[in-house]
Structures are given as C-alpha cells and as structure tokens.
Enzyme design. Structure first.
Site, PDB file in Angstrom:
ATOM      1  N   LYS A 173       0.816  -1.211   0.000  1.00  0.00           N
ATOM      2  CA  LYS A 173       0.000   0.000   0.000  1.00  0.00           C
ATOM      3  C   LYS A 173       0.849   1.260   0.000  1.00  0.00           C
ATOM      4  O   LYS A 173       0.606   2.185  -0.778  1.00  0.00           O
ATOM      5  CB  LYS A 173      -0.936  -0.017   1.208  1.00  0.00           C
ATOM      6  CG  LYS A 173      -1.935   1.119   1.236  1.00  0.00           C
ATOM      7  CD  LYS A 173      -1.497   2.204   2.192  1.00  0.00           C
ATOM      8  CE  LYS A 173      -2.526   3.338   2.214  1.00  0.00           C
ATOM      9  NZ  LYS A 173      -2.119   4.387   3.168  1.00  0.00           N
ATOM     10  N   ASP A 219      -6.350  -0.164   0.649  1.00  0.00           N
ATOM     11  CA  ASP A 219      -6.281  -0.186   2.106  1.00  0.00           C
ATOM     12  C   ASP A 219      -7.613  -0.691   2.649  1.00  0.00           C
ATOM     13  O   ASP A 219      -8.421  -1.219   1.905  1.00  0.00           O
ATOM     14  CB  ASP A 219      -5.959   1.207   2.647  1.00  0.00           C
ATOM     15  CG  ASP A 219      -7.039   2.198   2.280  1.00  0.00           C
ATOM     16  OD1 ASP A 219      -8.069   1.783   1.730  1.00  0.00           O
ATOM     17  OD2 ASP A 219      -6.856   3.393   2.562  1.00  0.00           O
TER      18      ASP A 219
END
Length: 214
Positions: free
Chosen positions: A121, A139
């Site tokens: 991420k 996320d």
DNA sequence: AACTCGGGGCA
DNA sequence: TGCCCAGAGTT
C-alpha cells in the site's frame, strides 16, 4: 458483481460528492512523503501532519535519519500509534535507502517494497503521489467499499481486490479512484455506521439495501 | 494464517 | 470506557 462500466459510474458518483478527494498528507519531497505514508499506518493523516514538521526539521536527509537514535525519533512521533515500530522503520528504511539506492527514493514498486516499512500500500501511494505512476493502492477503506458495492467478491484478499480494480477501472482513473474510495469509506461508507439512508449509491449496493431493510 | 504493535477517534 | 483503525514485519 459490478462490471467495468458500472464500477466507473460508481467512482464518478463518489467524485461528485467528494470533488476534492485527495491525500491529506503534507506533500514534501519524495523522501519525506514516503516517511509520512509509513507513519500513516493505523493513524489519521491529521495526526501525522501534526508531527511531521518538527520531525523533518530535525531529520532533513536520509543521512540524518540513518544515524538517529531510536528514542529520539520516537519522541517526535509518540502521539501516533505503533510508534516504536514506526521509529525503527524510519531509521532502517533510511539506512537501506543509502546503502542500496544512494539515498534516492526508487520509482518501481519492487524496489520500494524492498525497503523496511514500505509494504504494498505504501509503495503504491508513493508511486502515485510522488511520481505520477498509476497505482490502485488498496487499504481497509478501499477493500470495504469494493466489497460492499460488489465490485469484488466478499471474500477477496487484498491482492485479488487490487487485480480486479485494475482490470475494471481504466488506468487513468486508478489514482483518483483510490482517493475517491478512501473518502467514500471515511465519510460515507464507514465501517461501523455507514450512511446508507442518504447514500446515492444505494440502488446498486446490495449490502446497503439489506442494511436499510432492518 | 495468526500475532503484535498502540495512541486517536468516535460511539 | 470500549472498540476499531489511511499496515507491515515476524514467526
């Protein structure tokens, strides 16, 4: 399951509600921005922005941080969760950045993810925000929203979700789509009490309709 | 695949 | 006051 066209349509509705959806992290140079993203794990951007000015004033370069003492770094970020891990990540990441990349933040996902503290991420966010390289960072917000809207199957893991999003969404919408889904997850489609009653996507949201029924 | 870090935000 | 969270490393 939403097809590509329906997915894009949903993303555009999110864009109408949140026309200014973008990262709230203070944008500085790639090095400091990458550190900000590392610090933002399990913390709000607001909390991160509160500590970074003093932190980056104290540690201006990778050399500064690579030679820093952990307790001192921790003292700057104690208001964030997971601060001991994060302090260790910042120092080790800076050391690796010097050893392997001559102190310059790399521009590939593989290289970024080889740095301590930089996962999938964080790497995607750095690529997108610092270098304008399209990525669809996934996320918890993006995952939840994608599942609730049935853009992805409910049991999908993060990598699967990313693959499907990148397939269903045109590349030039990846970065914006990420920001819109973050905002959607934070302010409209929250984890606990989503605002289904006033949601403009209720008609295509199976989970929302079930939720409104009861 | 499960566990750990951890102060903030919010009900 | 209790619960979850804009993740990533370790085992």
């Amino acid at each position: 399951m939403l097809n590509s066209e329906e997915t894009v349509k949903a993303l555009n509705v999110m864009g109408e509600v949140f026309p200014n959806a973008t990262t709230s992290l203070t944008k500085t140079d790639p090095f400091h921005f990458m550190l900000s993203v590392i610090l933002s794990a399990q913390a709000t951007d607001k909390a991160v922005n509160l500590v970074t000015p003093a932190l980056f004033e104290r540690y201006k370069t990778p050399v500064d941080l690579a030679n820093a003492s952990l307790p001192e770094v921790e003292s700057y970020i104690k208001t964030l969760g997971l601060y001991r891990n994060k302090a260790r990540f910042l120092v080790k990441c800076s050391q690796e950045l010097l050893e392997r990349f001559n102190g310059v933040v790399p521009k590939t996902r593989k290289e970024l993810m080889s740095l301590t503290g930089v996962g999938r991420k964080t790497a995607d966010v750095v690529l997108a925000e610092c270098f304008g390289i399209p990525a669809f960072a996934v996320d918890t917000h993006v995952s939840r929203v994608a599942k609730r809207l049935a853009i992805v199957p409910p049991e999908s893991d993060v990598l699967t979700i990313e693959k499907i999003l990148m397939r269903k969404v045109p590349k030039d919408l990846w970065i914006k789509g990420h920001h819109r889904m973050i905002f959607w997850g934070r302010y409209q489609c929250m984890a606990r009490n989503p605002k289904c009653e006033t949601c403009p996507l209720l008609d295509i949201c199976q989970e929302g309709q079930i939720r409104v029924m009861r």
